[in-house]
Design a protein around this motif. Structure first.
Motif, mmCIF file in Angstrom:
data_model
loop_
_atom_site.group_PDB
_atom_site.id
_atom_site.type_symbol
_atom_site.label_atom_id
_atom_site.label_comp_id
_atom_site.label_asym_id
_atom_site.label_seq_id
_atom_site.Cartn_x
_atom_site.Cartn_y
_atom_site.Cartn_z
ATOM 1 N N THR A 37 0.831 -1.209 0.000
ATOM 2 C CA THR A 37 0.000 0.000 0.000
ATOM 3 C C THR A 37 0.862 1.255 0.000
ATOM 4 O OG1 THR A 37 -1.766 -1.142 1.182
ATOM 5 C CG2 THR A 37 -1.768 1.255 1.278
ATOM 6 N N ILE A 38 1.895 1.272 0.836
ATOM 7 C CA ILE A 38 2.784 2.426 0.895
ATOM 8 C C ILE A 38 3.469 2.633 -0.444
ATOM 9 C CG2 ILE A 38 4.925 3.298 1.925
ATOM 10 C CD1 ILE A 38 4.016 1.960 4.560
ATOM 11 N N TYR A 39 3.945 1.529 -1.045
ATOM 12 C CA TYR A 39 4.631 1.623 -2.335
ATOM 13 C C TYR A 39 3.699 2.194 -3.403
ATOM 14 C CZ TYR A 39 6.416 0.006 -6.834
ATOM 15 O OH TYR A 39 6.824 -0.056 -8.128
ATOM 16 N N GLU A 40 2.489 1.675 -3.488
ATOM 17 C CA GLU A 40 1.568 2.117 -4.533
ATOM 18 C C GLU A 40 1.196 3.588 -4.362
ATOM 19 O OE1 GLU A 40 -1.487 -0.803 -4.253
ATOM 20 O OE2 GLU A 40 -0.247 -2.370 -5.149
ATOM 21 N N ARG A 41 1.084 4.030 -3.126
ATOM 22 C CA ARG A 41 0.768 5.443 -2.899
ATOM 23 C C ARG A 41 1.969 6.343 -3.190
ATOM 24 N NH1 ARG A 41 -3.111 4.365 2.373
ATOM 25 N NH2 ARG A 41 -5.002 3.995 1.145
ATOM 26 N N LEU A 42 3.165 5.830 -2.941
ATOM 27 C CA LEU A 42 4.364 6.616 -3.258
ATOM 28 C C LEU A 42 4.519 6.839 -4.766
ATOM 29 C CD1 LEU A 42 7.024 5.204 -0.777
ATOM 30 C CD2 LEU A 42 6.410 7.603 -1.036
ATOM 31 N N LEU A 43 3.954 5.936 -5.574
ATOM 32 C CA LEU A 43 4.062 6.086 -7.028
ATOM 33 C C LEU A 43 3.352 7.337 -7.538
ATOM 34 C CD1 LEU A 43 3.593 2.443 -8.352
ATOM 35 C CD2 LEU A 43 5.702 3.767 -8.201
ATOM 36 N N ALA A 44 2.519 7.932 -6.714
ATOM 37 C CA ALA A 44 1.829 9.159 -7.113
ATOM 38 C C ALA A 44 2.716 10.391 -6.932
ATOM 39 C CB ALA A 44 0.541 9.326 -6.303
ATOM 40 N N PHE A 45 3.951 10.193 -6.471
ATOM 41 C CA PHE A 45 4.834 11.320 -6.171
ATOM 42 C C PHE A 45 6.178 11.169 -6.881
ATOM 43 C CE2 PHE A 45 1.861 10.931 -2.706
ATOM 44 C CZ PHE A 45 1.492 12.242 -2.452
ATOM 45 N N GLN A 46 6.895 12.284 -6.947
ATOM 46 C CA GLN A 46 8.274 12.281 -7.411
ATOM 47 C C GLN A 46 9.057 13.284 -6.579
ATOM 48 O OE1 GLN A 46 7.892 13.361 -11.523
ATOM 49 N NE2 GLN A 46 7.881 15.564 -11.120
ATOM 50 N N LEU A 47 10.386 13.182 -6.633
ATOM 51 C CA LEU A 47 11.233 14.085 -5.871
ATOM 52 C C LEU A 47 11.440 15.395 -6.613
ATOM 53 C CD1 LEU A 47 13.969 11.626 -4.594
ATOM 54 C CD2 LEU A 47 12.310 12.844 -3.175
ATOM 55 N N GLU A 48 11.534 16.465 -5.821
ATOM 56 C CA GLU A 48 11.850 17.776 -6.375
ATOM 57 C C GLU A 48 12.839 18.460 -5.435
ATOM 58 O OE1 GLU A 48 9.127 21.517 -6.463
ATOM 59 O OE2 GLU A 48 8.802 20.475 -8.377
ATOM 60 N N ALA A 49 13.835 19.139 -6.015
ATOM 61 C CA ALA A 49 14.824 19.843 -5.199
ATOM 62 C C ALA A 49 14.199 21.085 -4.589
ATOM 63 C CB ALA A 49 16.029 20.212 -6.042
ATOM 64 N N ASP A 50 14.485 21.303 -3.315
ATOM 65 C CA ASP A 50 14.005 22.479 -2.585
ATOM 66 C C ASP A 50 15.203 23.063 -1.854
ATOM 67 O OD1 ASP A 50 12.547 24.410 -1.313
ATOM 68 O OD2 ASP A 50 11.556 23.050 0.094
ATOM 69 N N GLY A 51 16.040 23.828 -2.597
ATOM 70 C CA GLY A 51 17.307 24.273 -2.035
ATOM 71 C C GLY A 51 18.221 23.078 -1.849
ATOM 72 N N ASP A 52 18.773 22.913 -0.641
ATOM 73 C CA ASP A 52 19.613 21.755 -0.346
ATOM 74 C C ASP A 52 18.788 20.511 -0.038
ATOM 75 O OD1 ASP A 52 21.930 23.193 -0.695
ATOM 76 O OD2 ASP A 52 22.060 23.783 1.418
ATOM 77 N N ASN A 53 17.496 20.698 0.237
ATOM 78 C CA ASN A 53 16.636 19.581 0.635
ATOM 79 C C ASN A 53 15.883 19.023 -0.570
ATOM 80 O OD1 ASN A 53 17.324 19.883 3.396
ATOM 81 N ND2 ASN A 53 15.866 21.576 3.567
ATOM 82 N N LEU A 54 15.212 17.900 -0.345
ATOM 83 C CA LEU A 54 14.335 17.304 -1.339
ATOM 84 C C LEU A 54 12.939 17.170 -0.734
ATOM 85 C CD1 LEU A 54 16.547 14.342 -2.641
ATOM 86 C CD2 LEU A 54 16.340 16.632 -3.619
ATOM 87 N N ARG A 55 11.931 17.230 -1.592
ATOM 88 C CA ARG A 55 10.563 17.018 -1.121
ATOM 89 C C ARG A 55 9.784 16.239 -2.176
ATOM 90 N NH1 ARG A 55 6.874 21.254 -2.854
ATOM 91 N NH2 ARG A 55 7.942 22.710 -4.244
ATOM 92 N N LEU A 56 8.697 15.621 -1.732
ATOM 93 C CA LEU A 56 7.836 14.866 -2.625
ATOM 94 C C LEU A 56 6.742 15.768 -3.179
ATOM 95 C CD1 LEU A 56 7.410 11.544 -0.590
ATOM 96 C CD2 LEU A 56 8.738 11.848 -2.681
ATOM 97 N N VAL A 57 6.532 15.707 -4.488
ATOM 98 C CA VAL A 57 5.463 16.465 -5.145
ATOM 99 C C VAL A 57 4.671 15.502 -6.036
ATOM 100 C CG1 VAL A 57 6.774 18.616 -5.113
ATOM 101 C CG2 VAL A 57 6.954 17.100 -7.096
ATOM 102 N N ASP A 58 3.476 15.923 -6.448
ATOM 103 C CA ASP A 58 2.637 15.080 -7.298
ATOM 104 C C ASP A 58 3.353 14.729 -8.592
ATOM 105 O OD1 ASP A 58 0.604 15.153 -5.463
ATOM 106 O OD2 ASP A 58 -0.457 16.811 -6.415
ATOM 107 N N SER A 59 3.117 13.492 -9.047
ATOM 108 C CA SER A 59 3.769 12.997 -10.253
ATOM 109 C C SER A 59 2.752 12.275 -11.128
ATOM 110 C CB SER A 59 4.892 12.025 -9.879
ATOM 111 O OG SER A 59 5.328 11.288 -10.994
#
Length: 310
Positions: free
Chosen positions: A169-191
């Motif tokens: 379930t966690i894996y399938e829900r993670l597929l709705a996101f992708q990584l995006e750079a936010d300065g030095d950090n990374l965050r998940l955004v819709d994909s």
């Protein structure tokens, strides 16, 4: 268990960008690099989740003093103590990552001295995931990420309480996101990834209903054939185990896990079988003999193997 599962899912979503950031290091944050870090961050994440499930279910020998020194059970307690006393971790150190890498190798290849059987599904194989060669995750990032997998509100998670369906379930829900750079950090955004791959989450009641409606008439028919032929016990079991169940787009094996459980329960309660195998042992036989799956996404295949193994 439902509350823990929901909280863990949120914390996994927080842990993945930390893991991916560590794997990327100073590498340029191109779309290609971010997608590779996302994919292999998932591999690393599920290696850890697998070990946590396996240890808490006694599938890894946590009661052995030899294995315990390498176990996550010991390391998660120590990490909690370190964080609670305010320990600071050096960004130049990768000690935590190196300890995990040793554990992953033990699980992948097995270790007779520690009483660990080989897990050859591919999830832990260095050859299958060459991306990790020459990479590591600094202690500050990995300590924060792992604590999100180990504890909720300061309490250690007992993974025995969590269904293996949580992994998929966690894996399938993670597929709705992708990584995006936010300065030095990374965050998940819709994909759009999940739309392109056709990967969607099926609620558990729907999975169970479809499995029941698909398999019940087949099993009832097989049961009648067994009675007509006068088969009993081991012979009856063999006739049931000749059934083949295929999911041609299995994802992380929600349907196949439910099918294995359903078939095992049916055999256990069928009047033609009064053998000595428990329902759990029957489910192992069913998983070995009856269950087949296909998927286009290699990671889904790995998670399906992992879920079936657990």
């Amino acid at each position: 268990a439902a509350q823990i599962g929901d909280s863990l899912e949120r914390q996994v979503f927080e842990a993945l960008p930390l893991i991916a950031r560590g794997l990327l290091g100073d590498e340029s944050r191109t779309r290609e690099a971010l997608d590779a870090a996302f994919e292999h961050g998932l591999v690393f994440l599920y290696r850890v989740l697998f070990c946590l499930h396996a240890e808490d279910r006694g599938l890894l020998p946590v009661d052995s003093p030899h294995y315990r020194e390498y176990s996550l059970r010991r390391r998660r307690v120590k990490l909690a103590e370190d964080l609670d006393r305010g320990r600071r971790f050096s960004r130049h150190s990768t000690e935590i990552y190196n300890d995990l890498r040793a554990l992953f190798r033990i699980v992948d290849e097995g270790d007779e001295d520690l009483g660990v059987n080989e897990y050859d599904g591919g999830l832990f194989s260095p050859d299958a995931h060459p991306y990790f060669e020459g990479r590591s995750i600094p202690d500050p990032l990995l300590a924060e990420a792992l604590d999100k997998l180990y504890r909720i509100d300061g309490q250690q998670i007992d993974y025995r309480d969590l269904s293996t369906r949580h992994l998929g379930t966690i894996y399938e829900r993670l597929l709705a996101f992708q990584l995006e750079a936010d300065g030095d950090n990374l965050r998940l955004v819709d994909s759009p990834r999940r739309k392109y791959t056709g990967s969607y989450f099926t609620p558990e009641p729907v999975v169970d209903l479809i499995v029941e409606r698909t398999l019940e008439p087949i099993l009832v028919h097989r049961s009648q054939e067994i009675r007509d032929q006068g088969l009993r016990n081991d012979d009856a079991l063999e006739a049931f185990l000749d059934l083949k169940v295929l999911d041609p787009a299995m994802g992380s094996a929600h349907f196949l896990n439910a099918a294995a459980a359903y078939i095992a329960q049916f055999i256990a309660t069928d009047p033609s079988y009064e053998g000595g195998l428990s329902r759990v042992e029957l489910q192992r036989r069913v998983a070995e003999r009856c269950i087949y799956g296909v998927d286009l996404i290699p990671m889904a295949v790995e998670l399906a193997r992992l879920a079936m193994w657990l």
